[in-house]
Write a protein that holds these residues in place. Structure first.
Motif, PDB file in Angstrom:
ATOM      1  N   UNK A 111      60.658  68.759 -14.364  1.00  0.00           N
ATOM      2  CA  UNK A 111      59.413  68.345 -13.705  1.00  0.00           C
ATOM      3  C   UNK A 111      59.538  66.924 -13.175  1.00  0.00           C
ATOM      4  N   UNK A 112      60.146  66.036 -13.963  1.00  0.00           N
ATOM      5  CA  UNK A 112      60.352  64.658 -13.502  1.00  0.00           C
ATOM      6  C   UNK A 112      61.290  64.620 -12.299  1.00  0.00           C
ATOM      7  N   UNK A 113      62.318  65.438 -12.329  1.00  0.00           N
ATOM      8  CA  UNK A 113      63.254  65.467 -11.206  1.00  0.00           C
ATOM      9  C   UNK A 113      62.564  65.955  -9.938  1.00  0.00           C
ATOM     10  N   UNK A 114      61.700  66.947 -10.075  1.00  0.00           N
ATOM     11  CA  UNK A 114      60.975  67.460  -8.905  1.00  0.00           C
ATOM     12  C   UNK A 114      60.047  66.389  -8.339  1.00  0.00           C
ATOM     13  N   UNK A 115      59.364  65.658  -9.205  1.00  0.00           N
ATOM     14  CA  UNK A 115      58.493  64.575  -8.726  1.00  0.00           C
ATOM     15  C   UNK A 115      59.308  63.521  -7.989  1.00  0.00           C
ATOM     16  N   UNK A 116      60.494  63.174  -8.521  1.00  0.00           N
ATOM     17  CA  UNK A 116      61.338  62.185  -7.859  1.00  0.00           C
ATOM     18  C   UNK A 116      61.793  62.675  -6.492  1.00  0.00           C
ATOM     19  N   UNK A 117      62.191  63.939  -6.407  1.00  0.00           N
ATOM     20  CA  UNK A 117      62.667  64.484  -5.137  1.00  0.00           C
ATOM     21  C   UNK A 117      61.540  64.576  -4.111  1.00  0.00           C
ATOM     22  N   UNK A 118      60.348  64.892  -4.550  1.00  0.00           N
ATOM     23  CA  UNK A 118      59.222  64.946  -3.611  1.00  0.00           C
ATOM     24  C   UNK A 118      58.874  63.548  -3.093  1.00  0.00           C
ATOM     25  N   UNK A 119      58.928  62.559  -3.996  1.00  0.00           N
ATOM     26  CA  UNK A 119      58.683  61.182  -3.545  1.00  0.00           C
ATOM     27  C   UNK A 119      59.772  60.737  -2.580  1.00  0.00           C
ATOM     28  N   UNK A 120      61.003  61.107  -2.873  1.00  0.00           N
ATOM     29  CA  UNK A 120      62.115  60.749  -1.991  1.00  0.00           C
ATOM     30  C   UNK A 120      61.972  61.429  -0.637  1.00  0.00           C
ATOM     31  N   UNK A 121      61.443  62.666  -0.642  1.00  0.00           N
ATOM     32  CA  UNK A 121      61.228  63.371   0.617  1.00  0.00           C
ATOM     33  C   UNK A 121      60.218  62.622   1.497  1.00  0.00           C
ATOM     34  N   UNK A 122      59.151  62.138   0.893  1.00  0.00           N
ATOM     35  CA  UNK A 122      58.152  61.388   1.670  1.00  0.00           C
ATOM     36  C   UNK A 122      58.765  60.114   2.262  1.00  0.00           C
ATOM     37  N   UNK A 123      59.574  59.403   1.456  1.00  0.00           N
ATOM     38  CA  UNK A 123      60.202  58.177   1.956  1.00  0.00           C
ATOM     39  C   UNK A 123      61.156  58.484   3.099  1.00  0.00           C
ATOM     40  N   UNK A 176      65.831  72.560  -7.806  1.00  0.00           N
ATOM     41  CA  UNK A 176      65.114  72.099  -8.999  1.00  0.00           C
ATOM     42  C   UNK A 176      63.909  72.986  -9.292  1.00  0.00           C
ATOM     43  N   UNK A 177      63.217  73.416  -8.241  1.00  0.00           N
ATOM     44  CA  UNK A 177      62.064  74.300  -8.447  1.00  0.00           C
ATOM     45  C   UNK A 177      62.505  75.655  -8.985  1.00  0.00           C
ATOM     46  N   UNK A 178      63.668  76.143  -8.505  1.00  0.00           N
ATOM     47  CA  UNK A 178      64.200  77.403  -9.041  1.00  0.00           C
ATOM     48  C   UNK A 178      64.541  77.243 -10.520  1.00  0.00           C
ATOM     49  N   UNK A 179      65.227  76.135 -10.846  1.00  0.00           N
ATOM     50  CA  UNK A 179      65.594  75.904 -12.245  1.00  0.00           C
ATOM     51  C   UNK A 179      64.359  75.686 -13.111  1.00  0.00           C
ATOM     52  N   UNK A 180      63.305  75.118 -12.523  1.00  0.00           N
ATOM     53  CA  UNK A 180      62.056  74.975 -13.269  1.00  0.00           C
ATOM     54  C   UNK A 180      61.483  76.351 -13.609  1.00  0.00           C
ATOM     55  N   UNK A 181      61.618  77.293 -12.675  1.00  0.00           N
ATOM     56  CA  UNK A 181      61.157  78.656 -12.951  1.00  0.00           C
ATOM     57  C   UNK A 181      61.931  79.312 -14.077  1.00  0.00           C
ATOM     58  N   UNK A 182      63.205  78.925 -14.238  1.00  0.00           N
ATOM     59  CA  UNK A 182      64.021  79.495 -15.304  1.00  0.00           C
ATOM     60  C   UNK A 182      63.564  79.044 -16.689  1.00  0.00           C
ATOM     61  N   UNK A 183      62.741  78.018 -16.756  1.00  0.00           N
ATOM     62  CA  UNK A 183      62.246  77.584 -18.066  1.00  0.00           C
ATOM     63  C   UNK A 183      61.143  78.505 -18.579  1.00  0.00           C
ATOM     64  N   UNK A 184      60.687  79.414 -17.738  1.00  0.00           N
ATOM     65  CA  UNK A 184      59.725  80.439 -18.152  1.00  0.00           C
ATOM     66  C   UNK A 184      60.434  81.784 -18.061  1.00  0.00           C
ATOM     67  N   UNK A 185      60.742  82.367 -19.209  1.00  0.00           N
ATOM     68  CA  UNK A 185      61.495  83.625 -19.248  1.00  0.00           C
ATOM     69  C   UNK A 185      60.505  84.769 -19.384  1.00  0.00           C
ATOM     70  N   UNK A 186      60.471  85.633 -18.362  1.00  0.00           N
ATOM     71  CA  UNK A 186      59.524  86.740 -18.308  1.00  0.00           C
ATOM     72  C   UNK A 186      60.255  88.069 -18.501  1.00  0.00           C
ATOM     73  N   UNK A 187      59.507  89.077 -18.912  1.00  0.00           N
ATOM     74  CA  UNK A 187      60.076  90.415 -19.109  1.00  0.00           C
ATOM     75  C   UNK A 187      60.390  91.037 -17.752  1.00  0.00           C
ATOM     76  N   UNK A 188      61.647  91.447 -17.514  1.00  0.00           N
ATOM     77  CA  UNK A 188      61.988  92.067 -16.225  1.00  0.00           C
ATOM     78  C   UNK A 188      61.448  93.485 -16.081  1.00  0.00           C
ATOM     79  N   UNK A 189      61.079  94.099 -17.199  1.00  0.00           N
ATOM     80  CA  UNK A 189      60.508  95.444 -17.166  1.00  0.00           C
ATOM     81  C   UNK A 189      59.713  95.653 -18.451  1.00  0.00           C
TER      82      UNK A 189
END
Length: 380
Positions: A111-123, A176-189
């Motif tokens: 989450x911190x990395x995503x915030x940093x990258x979004x701030x860097x994108x604005x700059x 980073x957003x994809x890897x953030x999604x990997x922190x939530x493991x859901x049932x595939x079926x």
């Protein structure tokens, strides 16, 4: 007077003696005559037997095997990012639906990395906008020969560099957003958690030890072991009756597939039956690993003649039965088939309406007089 009495007594005694002698002679003559008469020959009594009138009836040939209930789909779910396990939402045996949250990993670093990258994108976009305007201005000034060529080249390099940085930052943000999604493991079926291999506080290592094992309950199947000598009798599509005692479940299915390879240890073959491919819903009490009994219907006859197995006899190399015909037993050779449930399938030699003698008596022989008591006709 005395002499007269004595004479009468002697006379009476003589008469009695004559009568006695006559009686002895009479009975002696009768005895001799009886001995001289021929002994009458008595007709032998008929042997009492039970009979069965043959009639066509359904006949099935079955063979039984054992097997196990298996999940149609088994998945071991590993972590795809390295992070600490923060929460385990379900335990072994829990039923889950597709999309249910199973495990939550620590996402603070991502989450911190995503915030940093979004701030860097604005700059970067702000810098890009500035240098893009500056580059357009330099193009005009260069056309008017107000600035040198190297100044225009510098603004162009800045625009290209910032554009590349924006693209690189966007890729890093998406990753980073994809890897953030990997922190939530859901049932595939939808299914049931078979094994849980992590706990809160453990460090999840990507693509290493699985976190849990999930089995599908919507595609259950049965795997049945078959001796190699029987594999030639089976084929895809044969009817199979399954009994799973632990789940109090009886199912009628068909063989879906026969595995081409034998077990290297037992030399047994395996065939598969789809449990979920029927009209009825499988109960929640059905678990993978349960034992089952499988009865394969090798052949089904709607109308066939069959007889009790004990009525089939052998005379040397010839097999046959005794039939009741006009009060005598008649030997009838025949050709028999499969034996099922104590009955023998008749290929040839008998017909509907024949009265089969079912009494197991060693005295039976062709032409012997037999009789059927009032209650001597048995039901098929």
């Amino acid at each position: 007077m005395l002499n007269t009495l004595t004479l009468n007594r002697k006379k009476n005694a003589a008469i009695l003696l004559l009568i006695l002698v006559a009686m002895v002679l009479f009975f002696a003559i009768q005895r001799v005559q009886q001995r001289l008469q021929p002994i009458p020959v008595l007709a032998p009594a008929s042997l009492a037997v039970e009979t069965l009138t043959l009639a066509p009836a359904p006949f099935s040939i079955h063979v039984g095997y054992v097997g196990s209930v298996m999940a149609g789909r088994v998945v071991q779910i590993p972590a795809q990012v390295g992070a600490r396990v923060m929460a385990v939402e379900h335990r072994e045996g829990d039923r889950v639906e597709q999309g249910d949250l199973l495990i939550r990993l620590d996402d603070r670093e991502l989450s911190n990395e995503i915030q940093r990258l979004r701030a860097n994108e604005q700059r970067l976009r702000s810098d890009f906008d500035y240098w893009e305007r500056q580059n357009r201005r330099n193009i005009t000034l260069r056309q008017q020969k107000v600035i040198p060529e190297n100044q225009l080249d510098e603004s162009r390099r800045m625009v290209d560099s910032l554009q590349a940085s924006i693209h690189e930052n966007a890729e890093a943000l998406a990753n980073a957003e994809i890897r953030l999604g990997y922190t939530r493991i859901h049932a595939p079926f939808a299914g049931r958690i078979a094994r849980l291999m992590t706990e809160v506080g453990d460090l999840a290592v990507p693509l290493s030890k699985p976190l849990l094992e999930l089995v599908s309950l919507q595609a259950m199947k049965a795997l049945v072991s078959v001796p190699q000598v029987d594999i030639g009798r089976l084929s895809r599509g044969l009817a199979v009756n399954l009994e799973i005692s632990a789940a109090n479940l009886h199912l009628a299915r068909r063989i879906e597939k026969i595995y081409p390879l034998l077990d290297p240890v037992t030399r047994n073959a395996t065939f598969e039956v789809c449990l979920s491919c029927g009209p009825e819903a499988l109960p929640a009490s059905l678990y993978p690993g349960m034992a089952l009994a499988a009865t394969v219907v090798l052949a089904q006859y709607d109308e066939a003649l069959s007889i009790p197995h004990h009525a089939l006899l052998w005379r040397g190399d010839e097999q046959g039965v005794f039939l009741f015909e006009d009060g005598v037993a008649r030997w009838r050779p025949l050709q028999s088939g499969a034996v099922e449930g104590g009955r023998v399938l008749i290929r040839s030699g008998l017909k509907a309406g024949d009265r089969l003698i079912v009494t197991p008596d060693f005295r039976l022989q062709d032409g012997l007089a037999v009789a059927v008591p009032v209650l001597g006709e048995v039901s098929p």
